[in-house]
Design an enzyme around this catalytic site. Structure first.
Site, PDB file in Angstrom:
ATOM      1  N   GLY A  79      45.360 -10.641  42.150  1.00 22.53           N
ATOM      2  CA  GLY A  79      44.652 -11.876  41.836  1.00 22.53           C
ATOM      3  C   GLY A  79      45.264 -13.185  42.309  1.00 22.53           C
ATOM      4  O   GLY A  79      44.774 -14.256  41.960  1.00 22.53           O
ATOM      5  N   LYS A 131      45.180 -14.591  45.221  1.00 23.08           N
ATOM      6  CA  LYS A 131      44.281 -15.401  46.069  1.00 23.08           C
ATOM      7  C   LYS A 131      43.055 -15.860  45.285  1.00 23.08           C
ATOM      8  O   LYS A 131      42.536 -16.947  45.515  1.00 23.08           O
ATOM      9  CB  LYS A 131      43.928 -14.632  47.339  1.00 23.08           C
ATOM     10  CG  LYS A 131      45.187 -14.371  48.165  1.00 23.08           C
ATOM     11  CD  LYS A 131      44.982 -13.619  49.426  1.00 23.08           C
ATOM     12  CE  LYS A 131      46.312 -13.240  50.047  1.00 23.08           C
ATOM     13  NZ  LYS A 131      47.001 -12.099  49.365  1.00 23.08           N
ATOM     14  N   CYS A 164      48.866  -8.365  55.196  1.00 26.41           N
ATOM     15  CA  CYS A 164      50.312  -8.579  55.274  1.00 26.41           C
ATOM     16  C   CYS A 164      50.906  -7.484  56.163  1.00 26.41           C
ATOM     17  O   CYS A 164      51.935  -6.905  55.861  1.00 26.41           O
ATOM     18  CB  CYS A 164      50.955  -8.634  53.897  1.00 26.41           C
ATOM     19  SG  CYS A 164      50.670  -7.190  52.875  1.00 26.41           S
TER      20      CYS A 164
HETATM   21  N1  SAM Z   1      44.291 -10.271  47.463  1.00 28.17           N
HETATM   22  C1  SAM Z   1      45.220  -9.697  46.506  1.00 28.17           C
HETATM   23  C2  SAM Z   1      46.144 -10.798  46.008  1.00 28.17           C
HETATM   24  O1  SAM Z   1      46.316 -11.799  46.696  1.00 28.17           O
HETATM   25  O2  SAM Z   1      46.681 -10.666  44.898  1.00 28.17           O
HETATM   26  C3  SAM Z   1      45.959  -8.528  47.113  1.00 28.17           C
HETATM   27  C4  SAM Z   1      45.019  -7.442  47.573  1.00 28.17           C
HETATM   28  S1  SAM Z   1      45.792  -5.944  48.073  1.00 28.17           S
HETATM   29  C5  SAM Z   1      46.386  -6.335  49.649  1.00 28.17           C
HETATM   30  C6  SAM Z   1      44.422  -4.937  48.417  1.00 28.17           C
HETATM   31  C7  SAM Z   1      43.609  -4.520  47.200  1.00 28.17           C
HETATM   32  O3  SAM Z   1      42.409  -3.898  47.663  1.00 28.17           O
HETATM   33  C8  SAM Z   1      44.256  -3.504  46.283  1.00 28.17           C
HETATM   34  O4  SAM Z   1      44.375  -4.025  44.991  1.00 28.17           O
HETATM   35  C9  SAM Z   1      43.298  -2.299  46.283  1.00 28.17           C
HETATM   36  O5  SAM Z   1      43.173  -1.690  45.026  1.00 28.17           O
HETATM   37  C10 SAM Z   1      42.004  -2.968  46.688  1.00 28.17           C
HETATM   38  N2  SAM Z   1      40.980  -2.108  47.320  1.00 28.17           N
HETATM   39  C11 SAM Z   1      41.162  -1.098  48.208  1.00 28.17           C
HETATM   40  N3  SAM Z   1      39.968  -0.584  48.588  1.00 28.17           N
HETATM   41  C12 SAM Z   1      39.013  -1.285  47.944  1.00 28.17           C
HETATM   42  C13 SAM Z   1      37.587  -1.245  47.929  1.00 28.17           C
HETATM   43  N4  SAM Z   1      36.911  -0.351  48.660  1.00 28.17           N
HETATM   44  N5  SAM Z   1      36.923  -2.132  47.148  1.00 28.17           N
HETATM   45  C14 SAM Z   1      37.601  -3.027  46.401  1.00 28.17           C
HETATM   46  N6  SAM Z   1      38.951  -3.108  46.378  1.00 28.17           N
HETATM   47  C15 SAM Z   1      39.651  -2.260  47.128  1.00 28.17           C
END
Ligand code: SAM
Length: 308
Positions: free
Chosen positions: A110, A112, A234
């Site tokens: 969360g 972003k 990242c």
């Molecule tokens: N944007 C977040 C932040 O700034 O805190 C970090 C996101 S992290 C790189 C990627 C996220 O995508 C993970 O929490 C994962 O559970 C989620 N994710 C993966 N596949 C997904 C999907 N098909 N639909 C929704 N979320 C998904």
């Protein structure tokens, strides 16, 4: 990668949560705590008690890497967040106005979403999706602590969110920060360097990730009212970055163009593709952040294009 960029050597970045407190107030409190505000110092040269205001991202403060805020009251009550500078780039580059409807497609934990809520002063509607229940719970805790009242969390697969849904069909801004290899995270880089078979070099995992990333970006670009889509990772791998953006561009170039994102930023996309320079790359040894990638798509206004 130089030894200087192994574990825990990035500066400590602190984003002020302007939904709760102003940067001025935080700076005042830090000074009362004995911290010294300095200008014109390279981030890597900051000493333990010094800090500065970041030159690019509003409300971001920079400290020496060992500065620990976990017991600081401002951190405990959500007035400040510990968020790497590179991770602030996507919301800053998307820059949605107050009153807009926004999707954060892969949102947990969360950071972003909370940044988007700050940028729009809680005067927008943000739908934050994540597939992972535990990460979603973590996000709900962070958003509550940070007073992000404009964010609604959704435990849902973003790929299955319907474009014609009465709420989401109105969305104008999408931030897509999907799962990636994490190969840009400095604290993990020595693991990657130590292990030849690690994620760093695992081709089949990279292929699977870039397949998902391309599908998610294509899905984002099909919302009927979306004006801007930011794509970020990242990862340092071109397969997860420029290649994904190029594929999506080729598919949607009739309706979207790739913007020259954050032109003042010096490190740009890599590779042969002639539009790669429009993408932003953050490079640990130069930018003092984690390795990061950001691209910005914008819907083309055909009328304007014809006038040019
Ligand atoms: N944007 C977040 C932040 O700034 O805190 C970090 C996101 S992290 C790189 C990627 C996220 O995508 C993970 O929490 C994962 O559970 C989620 N994710 C993966 N596949 C997904 C999907 N098909 N639909 C929704 N979320 C998904």
């Amino acid at each position: 990668l130089s030894c200087a960029f192994k574990k825990n050597v990035l500066p400590r970045y602190v984003r002020v949560n302007i939904l709760k407190v102003s940067s001025e107030k935080v700076i005042e409190r830090l000074k009362l705590d004995g911290k010294i505000l300095v200008n014109n110092k390279k981030y890597k040269d900051l000493s333990v008690n010094e800090f500065c205001v970041d030159k690019d991202i509003p409300d971001l403060l920079v400290f020496e890497s060992r500065t620990d805020f976990h017991k600081n009251l401002m951190y405990i009550n959500g007035e400040i967040l510990l968020q790497d500078k590179a991770s602030c780039l996507p919301a800053f580059i998307l820059n949605p106005p107050m009153g807009s409807m926004i999707i954060d497609a892969c949102a947990a934990p969360g950071n972003k979403s909370s940044h988007l809520a700050s940028i729009t002063y809680n005067k927008s509607q943000i739908f934050s999706f994540d597939l992972d229940f535990n990460r979603l719970k973590l996000m709900q805790k962070l958003l509550k602590k940070s007073a992000c009242t404009s964010v609604k969390t959704k435990h849902q697969d973003f790929l299955k969110v319907q474009h014609c849904h009465p709420l989401y069909s109105k969305v104008e801004y999408i931030l897509l920060d999907p799962s990636c290899s994490g190969s840009g995270i400095v604290s993990r880089m020595d693991e990657f360097l130590d292990d030849e078979d690690s994620t760093f070099t695992n081709d089949s995992r990279l292929k699977a990730l870039s397949g998902f990333q391309t599908a998610a970006l294509s899905h984002a670009l099909q919302f009927p009212n979306v004006k801007k889509v930011v794509y970020s990772t990242c990862s340092v791998h071109k397969e997860e970055n420029e290649d994904v953006v190029e594929k999506a561009y080729n598919r949607f170039k009739e309706t979207f163009h790739l913007c020259h994102a954050f032109p003042e930023w010096s490190n740009r996309g890599i590779g042969e593709w002639e539009q790669a320079y429009k993408c932003v790359r953050a490079v640990p040894t130069i930018d003092y952040t984690n390795g990061f990638f950001v691209a910005l798509f914008e819907r083309s206004n055909h009328h304007d294009v014809n006038l040019v």
